[in-house]
Write an enzyme that holds these catalytic residues in place. Structure first.
Site, short mmCIF file in Angstrom:
data_model
loop_
_atom_site.label_atom_id
_atom_site.label_comp_id
_atom_site.label_asym_id
_atom_site.label_seq_id
_atom_site.Cartn_x
_atom_site.Cartn_y
_atom_site.Cartn_z
N THR A 153 -55.62 -118.58 46.35
CA THR A 153 -56.49 -117.45 45.97
C THR A 153 -56.91 -117.52 44.51
OG1 THR A 153 -54.49 -116.14 45.64
CG2 THR A 153 -55.65 -115.83 47.74
N LYS B 283 -64.28 -116.87 60.24
CA LYS B 283 -63.55 -115.60 60.48
C LYS B 283 -64.34 -114.38 60.02
CE LYS B 283 -59.60 -114.61 58.36
NZ LYS B 283 -58.14 -114.55 58.13
N ARG C 266 -56.14 -119.02 63.26
CA ARG C 266 -55.55 -118.27 64.36
C ARG C 266 -56.56 -117.47 65.18
NH1 ARG C 266 -50.93 -114.88 61.94
NH2 ARG C 266 -52.01 -115.19 59.97
#
Ligand code: UD1
Ligand code: CA
Length: 455
Positions: free
Chosen positions: A79, A21, A14
């Site tokens: 995760t 990121k 996104r």
């Protein structure tokens, strides 16, 4: 002994970016660097960054830090799977503790992590928060006595569980050996077919192992960045915090919402900073300094009582006591202004020293120059320091006066007390105490008339 695992494998879709990121910045510094700097305060034995997308770019930036290793997680199966990849790199000792952080949650503070780590050699410790809108987060499920039973992800939660407002921030710490054992038991039978790190909570509870929670002091500590809008929100929250810390030290900010610090700012007392200034790198400001609106100040030091007027740009410069700079001054790297100097509008200075009480008030370029004390540099003076290949030095000794619109063709020296007439192109040294000028004889053309318009 502390191990830290930083999860940074996520794609960051996104962000709509070619940059991984965690390389996106808050306050001028990549998010991962914020996390690493905070972590270093805890003096861990090992730091493992789990990378995936853009792994090589991330490693290139941080590869040289001591006690830091990288593991690549590919594909990204959740995760829990991410932390599993880091396990072989962790330091094992009886008292080993592992802390899991996120690379895209950059502002968690060392004080909060210390609080979480207090019990982490004996308990599984979760950093949790109570949110008015918990949508998307894993929920902290507690029993009647208030003991944590499990974390349930939003997508797996029952309607009752969705009503829980206490959420998992994602930051978790516990004994390394237990984490290893529990991670060996998790599976991906859930709504997202992922290996959830959060499933270790239920496993700990089933073993009768104590689970405890702690909360951060500030909401921004656990704010994550998934979008540019979230990045901008976190930037503002952090800038507000930095502004508040400066005001606590005695700085007046004309508007704390229009202040940007991208580095470290040391301040004296009674500093005034007007709106729209940006500070970068390491900046020191002494007592009673005034900084007008719209200034950009990077890696510089400004001594007591100096005034920086509006829209000045200062980079790698030293500014002396009571100096007065701007408006619209540009001080480039290597500028060193002694006390009570005066640099006015549209003056550019590079790699030059100005002695005490010397002035360049208007429209000048001074590069590679050494200026003595009490020198006056008239409007439009240019040091011609560059011959197209090499840079040359200009020396202007004490008490010299440089008339307006002078070109100083370096290498050249203006000796003590010399005066240079306006409009001079100085190509040889000007002797001490004399008037030197180069000027084409003025003439008047008699009999000349202005052209008339054609009829
Ligand atoms: C996770 C937690 C959730 C918590 C939330 C807080 C799990 C299962 N869920 O959910 O309880 O409320 O964070 O934001 O842990 N990552 C990897 N590899 C992977 C997957 C993720 O490195 O395979 C990294 C991401 O880059 C990110 C972090 O782990 O930094 C969290 O991943 P994300 O997908 O955002 O987790 P959530 O589903 O939001
Ligand atoms: Ca997330």
């Amino acid at each position: 002994m502390l191990n830290v695992v930083i999860l940074a494998a996520g794609k960051g879709t996104r962000m709509q970016s070619n940059l991984p990121k965690v390389m996106h910045s808050i306050a001028g510094k990549p998010m991962l660097e914020h996390v690493l700097q905070t972590v270093s305060l805890l003096e861990p034995a090992a730091i493992v960054v789990v990378t995936g997308h853009g792994a090589s770019q991330v490693q290139k930036n941080f590869g040289s830090l001591p006690s830091l290793t990288f593991v690549t997680q590919s594909p990204q199966l959740g995760t829990g799977h991410a932390v599993q990849q880091a396990l072989p790199m962790l330091k094992q000792a009886d008292d080993s503790v592992t802390l899991v952080l996120y690379g895209d949650v950059p502002l968690v503070q060392a004080s909060t992590l210390r609080l979480l780590l207090n019990d982490a050699s004996k308990k599984l410790c979760l950093l949790t928060e109570t949110l008015s809108d918990p949508t998307g987060y894993g929920r902290i499920v507690r029993d009647d006595k208030g003991n944590v039973r499990a974390i349930v992800e939003h997508k797996d939660a029952s309607p009752d569980q969705l009503a829980i407002r206490e959420v998992n921030t994602g930051i978790i710490a516990g004994p390394t050996s237990c984490m290893q054992r529990w991670l060996g038991k998790i599976d991906n039978s859930n709504a997202q077919n992922e290996y959830y790190l959060t499933d270790i909570v239920g496993l700990a509870v089933s073993e009768g192992f104590a689970v405890t929670t702690a909360q951060p002091s500030h909401a921004w500590e656990t704010m994550g960045v998934n979008t540019r809008a979230q990045q901008a929100r976190l930037e503002r929250a952090w800038q507000a915090e930095l502004a508040a810390r400066l005001m606590d030290k005695g700085v007046t900010l004309a508007d704390p919402a229009r202040f940007d610090l991208r580095g470290n700012l040391d301040v004296g007392r009674d500093v005034f900073i007007d709106v729209g200034c940006v500070f970068e790198g390491n900046v020191q400001i002494g007592d009673g300094v005034y900084i007008g609106p719209g200034c950009i100040i990077k890696n510089s030091s400004i001594s007591d009582g100096a005034t920086i007027e509006a829209f000045s740009h200062i980079d790698d410069a030293v500014i002396g006591l009571g100096a007065n700079v701007g408006p619209y001054a540009r001080l480039r790297p290597g500028t060193n202004l002694a006390s009570n100097t005066r640099i006015g509008n549209f003056v550019e200075i590079k790699n030059s020293v100005f002695g005490e009480s010397s002035k360049a008030n208007h429209l000048s370029y001074v590069g590679d120059a050494v200026i003595g004390n009490n020198v006056n540099i008239g409007a439009g003076t240019i040091t011609c320091n560059y011959d197209g290949t090499n840079k040359h030095k200009t020396v202007i000794e004490d008490d010299a006066f440089i008339g307006s619109d002078t070109q100083l063709v370096a290498p050249v020296t203006v000796q003590k007390g010399a005066t240079i007439g306006a409009g001079t192109t100085l190509t040889q040294d000007a002797p001490e105490g004399r008037l030197t000028l180069s000027r084409v004889q003025q003439k008047t053309v008699f009999g000349w008339t202005r052209p008339r318009p054609k009829s």
